[in-house]
Structures are given as C-alpha cells and as structure tokens.
Enzyme design. Structure first.
Site, PDB file in Angstrom:
ATOM      1  N   ASP A 144       0.748  -1.223  -0.083  1.00 26.46           N
ATOM      2  CA  ASP A 144       0.005   0.128  -0.002  1.00 26.46           C
ATOM      3  C   ASP A 144       0.843   1.439  -0.067  1.00 26.46           C
ATOM      4  O   ASP A 144       1.961   1.226  -0.614  1.00 26.46           O
ATOM      5  CB  ASP A 144      -1.077  -0.131   1.207  1.00 26.46           C
ATOM      6  CG  ASP A 144      -2.007   0.650   0.923  1.00 26.46           C
ATOM      7  OD1 ASP A 144      -2.458   1.887   1.117  1.00 26.46           O
ATOM      8  OD2 ASP A 144      -3.271  -0.242   0.324  1.00 26.46           O
ATOM      9  N   HIS A 180      -3.746   6.053   3.646  1.00 26.48           N
ATOM     10  CA  HIS A 180      -4.534   4.961   3.316  1.00 26.48           C
ATOM     11  C   HIS A 180      -3.946   3.632   3.634  1.00 26.48           C
ATOM     12  O   HIS A 180      -4.506   2.695   4.321  1.00 26.48           O
ATOM     13  CB  HIS A 180      -4.444   4.781   1.590  1.00 26.48           C
ATOM     14  CG  HIS A 180      -5.280   3.890   1.047  1.00 26.48           C
ATOM     15  ND1 HIS A 180      -4.855   2.791   0.617  1.00 26.48           N
ATOM     16  CD2 HIS A 180      -6.409   3.974   0.701  1.00 26.48           C
ATOM     17  CE1 HIS A 180      -5.913   1.934  -0.019  1.00 26.48           C
ATOM     18  NE2 HIS A 180      -6.963   2.838  -0.115  1.00 26.48           N
ATOM     19  N   SER A 382     -10.986  -1.174  -0.632  1.00 28.17           N
ATOM     20  CA  SER A 382      -9.840  -1.035   0.056  1.00 28.17           C
ATOM     21  C   SER A 382     -10.118  -1.569   1.433  1.00 28.17           C
ATOM     22  O   SER A 382      -8.918  -2.162   1.830  1.00 28.17           O
ATOM     23  CB  SER A 382      -9.043   0.443  -0.158  1.00 28.17           C
ATOM     24  OG  SER A 382      -8.590   0.569  -1.276  1.00 28.17           O
TER      25      SER A 382
END
Length: 440
Positions: A144, A180, A382
C-alpha cells in the site's frame, strides 16, 4: 448537472502531479472528456513477453533501437510516444495499478468520525477483537502507501513494520491518498490483533504504480528462497484494455500458485461500481477457486443490507465485507476536500441511487477544510479487503486447529459465510457471518 466524468479527471490530474505520466484509454476519452474512460496506462511504453530485444523490435515493427528494461520475463519497451489501444498475444500496454481506478477509489474522501475532534478516540469499525491473541504468529504483508510518521502513537499498530515512512509534502497538510496504508493496517489489526504485520510503501506515489513495477516490487520484497507471508493484502488493481489479466503480474501469480501454497493473496475488487468489467488481479480469483490462492473482496454498504454502490461485483468476486464509512486510524493535519459534491449517486447517473444515503450523496462540499486528529471515516473495497485478510488469519488457529492460510480461506468461505440478496438489485452476495465478527 454534475458531470459524471469530472471526478475521474480530477483523480487523473492528481495521479499525474504525484506519480507522473498517465494516459487514459480508450484514446478517444483523452480528447473527449465526456467519453467513458476505461483504463489508465503509461504512455510511450508497452510490455512484451520474453527477454530478447530483437524479438521485441520484430513484434513492434520498431525502426529504431529498443532500449528495454527486463524483469521476470517481461520487457518494458519504448514505442515513440504511442499508446497501444489493444494488445497482441505477447504485447500489452503498461497499465497503471492504483487505489484510485477509473471511478475513483477510495470510494469517498476521508471524513471526520463522530468523535474525532481532539476528544476521546472514536468508536472504531470494525471494533477491536476482544482476543489480543487472535491471529497470533501469522505473517501478513500489506502492499500500500506505507505508514504515517506518528503511527506508533496508536496502540494497535505500534509494532507494525514497514518501509520508509511517507512524510507530508507540506507540513501539517494532508494530501490525497496519504494515510491509506495506515488506515488499512488499523482495520487489519482490529480484526486480528495478533498478526505480524508489515506495510509496504510501494504505492506511495498517488497510490499508483505501473503493473511492470508492481510485479518487480512483489517479487523483490518477498523472499527468493524461503516461505512467503501467509497472507498478502492488496487494496489496488486495474481494469485492462481487453479484460485480460495484467502481464506484469504473471510471474508473481505463477510463483504464488505453484511454489507458495502457504500464501493467499487477498485483493480488492475495485470501486468502479461495475457489474461486468473485471478488475485485476482480484478477478483471477475464480481461476484459483479450488486452491484459494486468490480471494477477491467486494464491499457492503453501511447497513450491510447489500452491495455498496461503488463496489465492483460479478461472479468473479469471492466475498463481500463491510466497506462503507469505516472508522479507523488515519493522520493528524488539515485536509481540503478535492471533489465536487453531487446530488446523485455518481455510479448510477440518471437513475435513483442504489440505496439512500450512499457515500456519493453524503460527501462534504468541495474545498471544505477538515482538521483530523488521528482518526478518519472512509469507504472503499480497499478497507473491506483487510477485514477478510484478518478473518483468514484468525481462522488459521481457530478452535485449536492449525491451518494454512489457504485452508483457512477455504474454511472461512465455506463455513463462515452465507448468501444475502441485495435489497436494491436482488443480486446474490456471499458475505461473512455476522455472528463471527467481534462485537464492541
């Protein structure tokens, strides 16, 4: 009237400013911004199977010398600025794999949680599993955007390992995509507090990487000699020009399937709101359904009564998990909303929203400045993905049994899921059992 393509072009400009060149396909979409974009590629390069420059020149009818890069049986070849609109058997565009695909993933922008203004920590979703030993000893790799610099301040991820931390480009200002990977780490550790977790920062540039580079990263970050992590969690992917799998990941997938039966790839199904177009590598899941080498994860809406409007769906999606308005650890700083608010669901333009109060119609206003204090509320496949990854880790040692990750995935998907009918469109959705999720 809200332009259904505006958000996409805003995302493309964000990718270009942080990552570099990105060409939109089909080619007419670049010239006519009302056309429906389908994929992103690196302009001026293609991928060719093999390692022979002369063969590459022959296939491409190139009249100049070919300066190639070669890795794991795939060459990255310049083509004088052209973008391939379709591919031959052994030639493909170099697609961009991203957390922000065609209809923009994450599905919404981060927003403030119910109690995120400097007071007590908000209620996290999914809630922290009551057994701190759940998933103990299971190695999990998350590919990620990396970790925020102060992640150690959060107890559930204080010992997480990772590459160089991703710093803010401007002090105190949170950019798109930042946080994220940290959010995903928090979700996974809530579900399986005991896992040994590593977060790669391979997607640190606007949440984007070319398929060629991702193939290199996956194989370079995994042991060449020795076992791979039990679970690899990937909350990114790409549609392709002809709906065939990504060239750049072929060697990784081959080794995963043939050489590492102790490893399962858990991959996000993507946030294009698409019922038909596959999203790779998640769409490989049916091909390996028997071994459970790959699991594709779609997202449920907040009330879990059906599919989230943004979630891709189709027979290739293995399972659905909560993915709308989760609350978890994020970052501290100021964030300004990038996208225009819309009165309509952007995935169902011209129709009634898939369900009331979807993420599209409850977003903040464009330009609103939000002040985050370590936590955020966010939506996307996600974030459904680490829920499933964590559940697989927990199943590896469930009820005193010792299972490999693939055995645990098979157990979870055959014994701990059931099918619901989406209240909006009636589609059957395999989802995780409610009673097996940790309660607050």
């Amino acid at each position: 009237m809200h332009d259904p393509q505006q958000r996409f072009w805003e995302q493309v400009e964000g990718i270009r400013s942080h990552f570099g060149p990105a060409a939109v396909g089909p080619p007419e979409a670049e010239d006519d911004r009302t056309a429906t974009p389908r994929y992103l590629v690196e302009p001026g390069f293609v991928l060719v199977r093999g390692t022979d420059d002369a063969a590459a020149r022959s296939r491409l009818n190139a009249r100049t010398d070919v300066a190639t890069q070669t890795a794991h049986g795939i060459m990255r070849v310049p083509i004088n600025g052209e973008v391939l609109a379709a591919r031959a058997a052994d030639v493909s565009p170099n697609h961009l794999v991203t957390i922000t695909p065609v209809n923009s993933c994450p599905a919404d922008e981060p927003s403030l949680p119910a109690r995120g203004r400097g007071g007590p920590a908000p209620a996290l979703t999914p809630p922290v599993h009551p057994d701190p030993e759940a998933g103990r000893g299971v190695d999990v790799l998350v590919i990620d955007t990396g970790l925020v610099p102060q992640f150690e301040e959060f107890t559930q991820v204080a010992d997480v390992e990772g590459g160089p931390r991703v710093a803010l480009t401007e002090p105190g200002v949170i950019s798109q995509y930042y946080g994220h990977g940290t959010f995903i780490a928090g979700v996974l550790r809530n579900v399986a507090p005991g896992v040994n977790l590593t977060v790669s920062n391979a997607l640190r540039n606007a949440g984007t990487i070319s398929e060629y580079c991702l193939g290199q990263v996956l194989l370079d970050e995994l042991p060449a000699d020795g076992p791979w992590p039990a679970i690899i969690s990937l909350s990114a992917g790409a549609p392709t020009v002809d709906e065939r799998p990504l060239f750049g990941l072929e060697e990784f997938v081959r080794r995963l399937v043939d050489e590492h039966p102790e490893t399962v790839l858990v991959a996000a199904a993507g946030n294009d709101g698409e019922p038909h177009q596959p999203f790779w590598p998640a769409a490989l899941a049916p091909q390996y359904a028997e071994s459970r080498a790959i699991v594709a994860v779609g997202a449920l809406r907040e009330d879990e009564a059906g599919r989230a409007c943004f979630s891709n769906c189709g027979e290739w999606v293995t399972v659905y998990a909560p993915g709308e308005r989760l609350t978890n650890i994020f970052a501290t700083g100021r964030y300004k909303n990038v996208h225009e608010r819309t009165r309509d669901c952007r995935y169902h333009i011209g129709y009634d929203p898939l369900y009331p109060h979807c993420t599209c119609v409850t977003a903040g206003e464009q330009g609103d400045e939000l002040h985050f204090h370590g936590y955020a509320r966010w939506s996307g496949t996600s974030f459904a993905t680490p829920i499933v990854a964590g559940r697989i880790a927990r199943c590896m040692n469930l009820d005193g049994q010792k299972r490999t990750s693939r055995e645990a995935a098979q157990y979870l998907l055959s014994r701990r899921t059931h099918t619901i009918r989406d209240r909006a469109d009636g589609l059957p959705l395999p989802v995780l059992f409610d009673e097996d999720r940790p309660q607050p």
